[in-house]
Design a protein around this motif. Structure first.
Motif, PDB file in Angstrom:
ATOM      1  N   LYS A 112      69.007  74.505 123.138  1.00 34.80           N
ATOM      2  CA  LYS A 112      69.861  75.985 122.263  1.00 34.80           C
ATOM      3  C   LYS A 112      69.699  75.745 121.113  1.00 34.80           C
ATOM      4  N   TRP A 113      69.677  77.419 121.033  1.00 38.11           N
ATOM      5  CA  TRP A 113      70.811  77.316 119.474  1.00 38.11           C
ATOM      6  C   TRP A 113      71.619  77.073 119.426  1.00 38.11           C
ATOM      7  N   LYS A 114      72.454  77.210 118.381  1.00 31.74           N
ATOM      8  CA  LYS A 114      73.943  76.554 117.967  1.00 31.74           C
ATOM      9  C   LYS A 114      73.883  77.658 117.562  1.00 31.74           C
ATOM     10  N   ASP A 163      67.938  71.950 112.778  1.00 33.54           N
ATOM     11  CA  ASP A 163      69.851  72.072 112.404  1.00 33.54           C
ATOM     12  C   ASP A 163      70.544  72.756 113.408  1.00 33.54           C
ATOM     13  N   LEU A 164      69.584  73.503 113.642  1.00 36.95           N
ATOM     14  CA  LEU A 164      69.879  75.043 114.218  1.00 36.95           C
ATOM     15  C   LEU A 164      70.100  74.888 115.879  1.00 36.95           C
ATOM     16  N   ASN A 166      77.744  81.908 112.135  1.00 40.39           N
ATOM     17  CA  ASN A 166      78.749  81.872 110.774  1.00 40.39           C
ATOM     18  C   ASN A 166      78.207  81.295 108.874  1.00 40.39           C
ATOM     19  N   THR A 167      76.024  81.535 109.555  1.00 45.65           N
ATOM     20  CA  THR A 167      75.497  81.235 108.530  1.00 45.65           C
ATOM     21  C   THR A 167      74.711  81.771 107.608  1.00 45.65           C
ATOM     22  N   PHE A 168      74.639  82.976 108.858  1.00 40.99           N
ATOM     23  CA  PHE A 168      73.494  84.238 108.285  1.00 40.99           C
ATOM     24  C   PHE A 168      74.368  85.711 108.520  1.00 40.99           C
ATOM     25  N   GLY A 169      73.519  86.526 107.903  1.00 37.34           N
ATOM     26  CA  GLY A 169      74.659  87.651 108.233  1.00 37.34           C
ATOM     27  C   GLY A 169      74.007  87.977 109.569  1.00 37.34           C
ATOM     28  N   GLU A 170      74.806  89.050 110.005  1.00 41.04           N
ATOM     29  CA  GLU A 170      74.826  89.884 111.261  1.00 41.04           C
ATOM     30  C   GLU A 170      73.800  90.064 112.066  1.00 41.04           C
ATOM     31  N   GLU A 171      72.393  90.914 111.370  1.00 44.59           N
ATOM     32  CA  GLU A 171      71.557  90.909 111.505  1.00 44.59           C
ATOM     33  C   GLU A 171      69.874  89.933 111.537  1.00 44.59           C
ATOM     34  N   ASP A 172      70.619  88.834 111.002  1.00 49.91           N
ATOM     35  CA  ASP A 172      69.332  87.723 110.674  1.00 49.91           C
ATOM     36  C   ASP A 172      70.093  86.951 112.017  1.00 49.91           C
ATOM     37  N   ALA A 173      70.995  86.664 112.355  1.00 47.99           N
ATOM     38  CA  ALA A 173      71.548  85.622 112.768  1.00 47.99           C
ATOM     39  C   ALA A 173      70.831  85.961 114.273  1.00 47.99           C
TER      40      ALA A 173
END
Length: 402
Positions: free
Chosen positions: A16-18, A8-9, A24-31
């Protein structure tokens, strides 16, 4: 909170990644980490990857390392031994001496005590001094002849810490002293063991001073050989013209670890050395310098596929990337997605082949990549190169064809 699957991402139409959804879904570092995961252009089935190795393949060695982390003391001890052995193999000494030191560290030498333990001899007394039992510790630290050798070599604090076990002493002296002193110590250890064997088998005796003089002269001879080697330096390999009617595509990647950004430098030349195309491209969210090289190789492959009707040689100075491109085996490393795309593309185009070259023969592509990363200005020139690369183009073009 909504549950998402990885699929879904991903925008499968563009592969490409959305970005907006991930941010908007993950924290800054994880994103940021997710966005740096490369995606192959073509869909492929999932596969298991072993995170303990960069190759993604399981190995007993990596499993052993992971087990060690569960016991910090064992891990620290392993680090000490690893640094010790690394220092041994880096010493500028003949391999026979390094192997001798390695055997000493494992007590693999045929001392009389070791042979008595295996019931090969009955007498364990040192054959050089007839004073103590011939253990590793006695041969290299306690025997009067060896003490005389160390004294003549004048190595600081070489016989301190006599209460330490032999292996601890050996590790200490070779990690505590400078490289030049460690080299002298290594040669002396080999010479002491050699003198012991000569006494037994050839009945030839030398004093500690004579052994020390031999060690010093041996080191001087090694230095003389190295000096002559440096004078007879090998000519640096340069770019070579492609054979027959083939064309060459050289690629290189430059990487900025702070910005997770890379630049690809590509140059296409014919058998005459004429530049057919020079270009560069900037890439965002690149996880490593390793990935930067793979991205540049993928770009070179895409250009090569479009050049129909002639054989294409794709050259780069990243040996790991070139090796992966030359095999049909599924790659499970961090650049596996890029290698998958390259393999899929080359399977449909039989006129491409990959070759590894040293950095010295890849100067033009390297220059395009590094300058583009510095200026943030992409390049696309037909039958020419940027002004800053003109001299390198002329130098490469002047070389004789193969």
């Amino acid at each position: 909170m909504t549950d998402f699957k990885v699929a879904d991402l991903i925008n499968n139409a563009e592969r490409k990644w959305k970005r907006e959804l991930i941010v908007n879904t993950f924290g800054e570092e994880d994103a940021s980490r997710i966005l740096r995961i490369p995606l192959a252009r073509e869909l492929h089935s999932d596969f298991m990857v072993w995170s303990g190795e960069q190759s993604g393949e399981f190995s007993v060695r990596s499993a052993y390392k992971l087990l060690q982390t569960s016991d910090p003391r064992a891990y620290d001890l392993q680090n000490i031994y690893r640094d010790f052995y690394k220092r041994i193999w880096l010493l500028n000494l003949p391999t026979k001496m390094k192997v001798t030191i390695w055997k000493l560290s494992w007590n693999y030498m045929l001392t009389r005590v070791n042979m008595q333990h295996r019931k090969l001899v009955s007498n364990s007394v040192c054959p050089r001094c007839d004073i103590g039992a011939e253990t590793m510790d006695h041969i290299f630290r306690k025997c009067p002849i060896s003490v005389s050798v160390w004294s003549a070599l004048e190595i600081p604090n070489i016989l301190q810490d006599t209460d330490l076990e032999f292996i601890q002493w050996l590790i200490g002296i070779l990690t505590r002293h400078s490289s030049s002193q460690s080299r002298l110590i290594g040669c002396a250890l080999w010479a002491i063991w050699g003198d012991r064997n000569t006494r037994i088998h050839d009945k030839v005796s030398r004093s500690g001073q004579e052994i020390a003089a031999f060690v010093k002269n041996y080191i001087k001879e090694l230095d003389g050989v190295e000096s002559r080697k440096s004078k007879n330096w090998k000519e640096v390999e340069q770019w070579k013209h492609p054979p027959g009617q083939a064309a060459k595509i050289n690629f290189d990647g430059a990487y900025d670890a702070r910005l997770f950004q890379s630049a690809s430098g590509i140059v296409v030349r014919n058998r005459e050395g004429d530049v057919l195309l020079s270009c560069s491209e900037i890439h965002e969210e690149v996880p490593s310098a390793f990935a930067a090289e793979a991205i540049a190789c993928k770009k070179a492959t895409q250009i090569g596929i479009k050049m129909k009707g002639s054989d294409i040689i794709i050259e780069g100075d990243s040996l790991s990337v070139i090796k992966k491109c030359k095999t049909e085996k599924q790659d499970k490393s961090q650049i596996g997605a890029f290698i998958h795309d390259i393999q899929q593309a080359t399977s449909r185009s039989k006129h491409l082949r990959f070759e590894h070259i040293p950095r010295s023969a890849n100067g033009l592509a390297h220059m395009l990549a590094t300058e583009t990363l510095r200026t943030k200005e992409e390049i696309y020139l037909v039958e020419g190169v940027p002004r800053f690369a003109e001299l390198q183009k002329v130098i490469d073009g002047e070389r004789e064809p193969d």
